[in-house]
Design an enzyme around this catalytic site. Sequence first.
Site, short mmCIF file in Angstrom:
data_model
loop_
_atom_site.label_atom_id
_atom_site.label_comp_id
_atom_site.label_asym_id
_atom_site.label_seq_id
_atom_site.Cartn_x
_atom_site.Cartn_y
_atom_site.Cartn_z
N CYS A 171 -12.37 66.16 39.79
CA CYS A 171 -12.10 66.21 38.36
C CYS A 171 -10.85 65.41 38.00
CB CYS A 171 -11.93 67.66 37.93
SG CYS A 171 -13.34 68.66 38.35
N SER A 227 5.80 50.02 55.65
CA SER A 227 4.45 50.05 56.18
C SER A 227 3.65 48.86 55.66
CB SER A 227 3.76 51.35 55.79
OG SER A 227 3.75 51.48 54.41
#
Length: 471
Positions: free
Chosen positions: A389, A235
């Site tokens: 977080c 890719s």
Amino acid sequence: MSHDLENLLAPRPSERPDLWPWSARHDGTELSLGKVSASQLVESYGSPLYVLDEADLHGRANVWATVMAEEFWDGYGMGGGSAYYAAKALMSGRVIELVTSAGMGVDTASLGELTLALRAGADPDLVGLHGNNKSDEELRLAINAGTRGIARIVVDSIGEVERVTRIASELGRRARVMIRVTTGVHAGGHEFIATAHEDQKFGLSLASGTALEAARKIAAHESLEFMGLHAHIGSQIRDLEAFAESASRLLSLAKQLADEGVVCHELDLGGGYAITYTGADPQPLAPKEIARTLAGAIREACEKFDLKVPHVSVEPGRSVIGPTVVTLYRVGTVKDVPIEGGSRLYVSVDGGMSDNIRPALYDAKYTALLANRESDAPLRLARVVGKHCESGDIVVSDVALPGDIHEGDVLAVPATGAYGHSMSSNYNMLTRPGTLGVGMGEPHWLIYPEKLEDLFARDAALNAAELGEEK
Ligand SMILES: *Cc1c(COP(=O)(O)O)cnc(C)c1O
């Protein structure tokens, strides 16, 4: 202003149109998409928000379909050409409508993707199914679709050849299959590597002869129709040599098969064509240039092997959808953090790794533009971070932003169409943003934003309690 900082500034649409959707404009004060200002979009539809330019998507899909048809036109002694949209990059009913009405086929890789493509009206004759571990249910749907099943099931193992045979005979159908071949060519970014052996989960190997063995098996079965060979080499590739090398290796296998009387009607070269993510990226190659170069390389290899030129297809995902989407975020907390030799502004936005995992997953680079106002405050080195977080919850690792950026500002991150929404998650119980279509008529939802209640609806304990209360 230091030179380095200027290089980290997000280019505006007029400076780098390849980075932005077609309808993106900057009037010197504000960014607009589909003639609606970024601040108005966020005001009306909330944030974070994926904004997709529909005219741009339809146009890019049409370009891919057109260049493949033109450059491989059979009047040139070629076998014809086509382009399949790799739906995993971003999928919705409307996205499928836009790309198929522009002339592209659709490649899918799961029951969900295949079902959605068919329900959205994709012609089974222009649908493919990939996957290294397809389920019987997926194969049954593929073989049973339409009057002849989908155009191609790309088989990935010898075991799958046997399973497809069994299911096709059970259904009394003839399944059209291609073989995913690992050619040993891998690419990404600027360079490619070419090796003989493969150590990865996809495909049947050229070097070890398993691809040849699979083709022989397929050709020998009544209920299978051998369509041809497929390879996907990576890719974000800029190097057309890599595709040419991969095509030439596939054709050497086609030659071996031809000598045994097995005809390879189709060659698929996969996806992976690079797009622009930041101002530091070079201009992407035009699809026309890609198709023309591939056509030249394939014709040459076919002459060398004395083969008739097969039908040639490609499967671009990111280069069709990537540049058509901009993510809009609201700025929250801004922190000045001392770092070695200076300081960095940490600009927190109201999304993050849940709506774009690529920076955390692949160290992917993006850029961000202050979208709602003009500022002449001196530029600062900044990092755009999410609200999750995790310290690795980074949206844009290095960007220059005006030093007066503050809570309530709108940041626009371009080129988030591919693998943004499709890889999104509910980490920290965040709801996934909606995708808003602009550029064709009034703005409208393509994918609704998720609500907290959508998340809680799957919670067995919560729902058991609520049912209990009702009694
Ligand atoms: C992911 C994938 C594509 C599309 O890749 P892009 O980089 O989005 O163009 C095409 N074909 C296969 C088999 C894939 O796995």
